[in-house]
Write a protein that holds these residues in place. Structure first.
Motif, PDB file in Angstrom:
ATOM      1  N   MET A   1       0.845  -1.197   0.000  1.00 15.37           N
ATOM      2  CA  MET A   1       0.000   0.000   0.000  1.00 15.37           C
ATOM      3  C   MET A   1       0.873   1.238   0.000  1.00 15.37           C
ATOM      4  O   MET A   1       1.836   1.340   0.765  1.00 15.37           O
ATOM      5  CB  MET A   1      -0.897   0.000   1.254  1.00 15.37           C
ATOM      6  N   SER A   2       0.535   2.204  -0.845  1.00 13.18           N
ATOM      7  CA  SER A   2       1.278   3.441  -0.895  1.00 13.18           C
ATOM      8  C   SER A   2       1.114   4.208   0.406  1.00 13.18           C
ATOM      9  O   SER A   2       0.066   4.197   1.033  1.00 13.18           O
ATOM     10  CB  SER A   2       0.786   4.312  -2.058  1.00 13.18           C
ATOM     11  N   ASN A   3       2.184   4.910   0.816  1.00 14.98           N
ATOM     12  CA  ASN A   3       2.088   5.691   2.031  1.00 14.98           C
ATOM     13  C   ASN A   3       1.771   7.154   1.740  1.00 14.98           C
ATOM     14  O   ASN A   3       1.926   8.015   2.607  1.00 14.98           O
ATOM     15  CB  ASN A   3       3.375   5.562   2.861  1.00 14.98           C
ATOM     16  N   THR A   4       1.351   7.462   0.531  1.00 15.23           N
ATOM     17  CA  THR A   4       0.975   8.826   0.196  1.00 15.23           C
ATOM     18  C   THR A   4      -0.387   8.840  -0.484  1.00 15.23           C
ATOM     19  O   THR A   4      -0.782   7.890  -1.141  1.00 15.23           O
ATOM     20  CB  THR A   4       2.008   9.466  -0.752  1.00 15.23           C
TER      21      THR A   4
ATOM     22  N   GLU B   1      -5.227   3.026   7.951  1.00 16.80           N
ATOM     23  CA  GLU B   1      -4.724   1.654   7.977  1.00 16.80           C
ATOM     24  C   GLU B   1      -3.263   1.623   8.431  1.00 16.80           C
ATOM     25  O   GLU B   1      -2.869   0.774   9.234  1.00 16.80           O
ATOM     26  CB  GLU B   1      -4.851   1.014   6.593  1.00 16.80           C
ATOM     27  N   GLN B   2      -2.454   2.554   7.927  1.00 12.36           N
ATOM     28  CA  GLN B   2      -1.041   2.598   8.314  1.00 12.36           C
ATOM     29  C   GLN B   2      -0.877   2.990   9.769  1.00 12.36           C
ATOM     30  O   GLN B   2      -0.040   2.414  10.489  1.00 12.36           O
ATOM     31  CB  GLN B   2      -0.300   3.591   7.415  1.00 12.36           C
TER      32      GLN B   2
ATOM     33  N   SER C   1       0.766   0.547  12.879  1.00 12.14           N
ATOM     34  CA  SER C   1       1.992   0.925  13.594  1.00 12.14           C
ATOM     35  C   SER C   1       1.902   0.657  15.086  1.00 12.14           C
ATOM     36  O   SER C   1       2.896   0.733  15.801  1.00 12.14           O
ATOM     37  CB  SER C   1       2.302   2.406  13.359  1.00 12.14           C
ATOM     38  N   GLY C   2       0.710   0.342  15.575  1.00 16.79           N
ATOM     39  CA  GLY C   2       0.530   0.053  16.992  1.00 16.79           C
ATOM     40  C   GLY C   2       0.177   1.304  17.767  1.00 16.79           C
ATOM     41  O   GLY C   2       0.721   2.379  17.528  1.00 16.79           O
TER      42      GLY C   2
END
Length: 212
Positions: free
Chosen positions: A1-4, A93-94, A98-99
């Motif tokens: 998945m893209s982070n942008t 989602e990101q 990450s917790g």
């Protein structure tokens, strides 16, 4: 998945629209946040339109907004907010991957229409709430009759492309119930006259609780 998330057209449109919201929508935003306390996760913060309405019983807001242009505006709103607000450019989602410590509440305002998998996001939100924690939602929803047909046509053609992947004909409240939330208070409101041919005139506002 893209982070942008890069959507310059929608960012420009939404920045203007959010700066000129009607009194009716602002009143719904205020109502949606009333009575919150503790640590809150806000999903899809946009330009930070909600921030001014958080009550002082909230100790911290973590606001995720992956569109960097909108996040820049949201950070300016956070600086003027009555409660501490941190803006993250992660997708929800990101951020959850990450917790994080459990939240006391999650706020979704005009965002579940635009995520790729509403049920998947809602399951993750459910898992990141403490037992008894609340999901507060203010979302436009699938209508019935002629407006439903309008929504389906809009969703299949130009609307998601122009407006940040917004899908107007989603049964959001059923998705909320389907992942295990118990809806304790909800109603529908029209923010424009019913005769206005826009697919996003009907809103659902409600509270859903994670059972212990």
């Amino acid at each position: 998945m893209s982070n942008t998330v890069d959507n310059p057209f929608f960012a420009r449109v939404w920045t203007v629209m959010s700066a000129h919201e009607t009194d009716a929508i602002r009143a719904l935003r205020r109502e949606n946040l009333a009575g919150l306390s503790g640590r809150v996760l806000e999903v899809g913060a946009g330009t930070g339109t909600n921030f001014e309405f958080y009550p002082d019983t909230v100790t911290e807001v973590v606001a995720v907004e992956p569109e960097r242009r909108l996040a820049e505006v949201a950070r300016r709103a956070a600086a003027a907010a009555p409660v501490p607000v941190t803006v993250s450019t992660d997708t929800v989602e990101q951020y959850m991957a990450s917790g994080s410590e459990p939240f006391d509440a999650v706020v979704c305002s005009l965002v579940l229409c635009s995520v790729e998998s509403p049920e998947g996001v809602l399951r993750e939100l459910h898992s990141h709430l403490r037992p008894g924690g609340e999901l507060r939602y203010l979302e436009h929803i699938a209508s019935s009759g002629p407006r439903a047909r309008l929504q389906k046509v809009a969703d299949a053609t130009f609307w998601p492309r122009l407006l940040g992947n917004c899908h107007t004909h989603r049964d959001t409240e059923q998705s909320i119930k389907g992942v295990g939330f118990s809806v304790s208070a909800a109603r529908h409101e029209w923010t424009m006259p019913k005769w206005v041919p826009l697919p996003v005139s009907e809103f659902a506002i409600g509270r859903a609780v994670k059972q212990s």
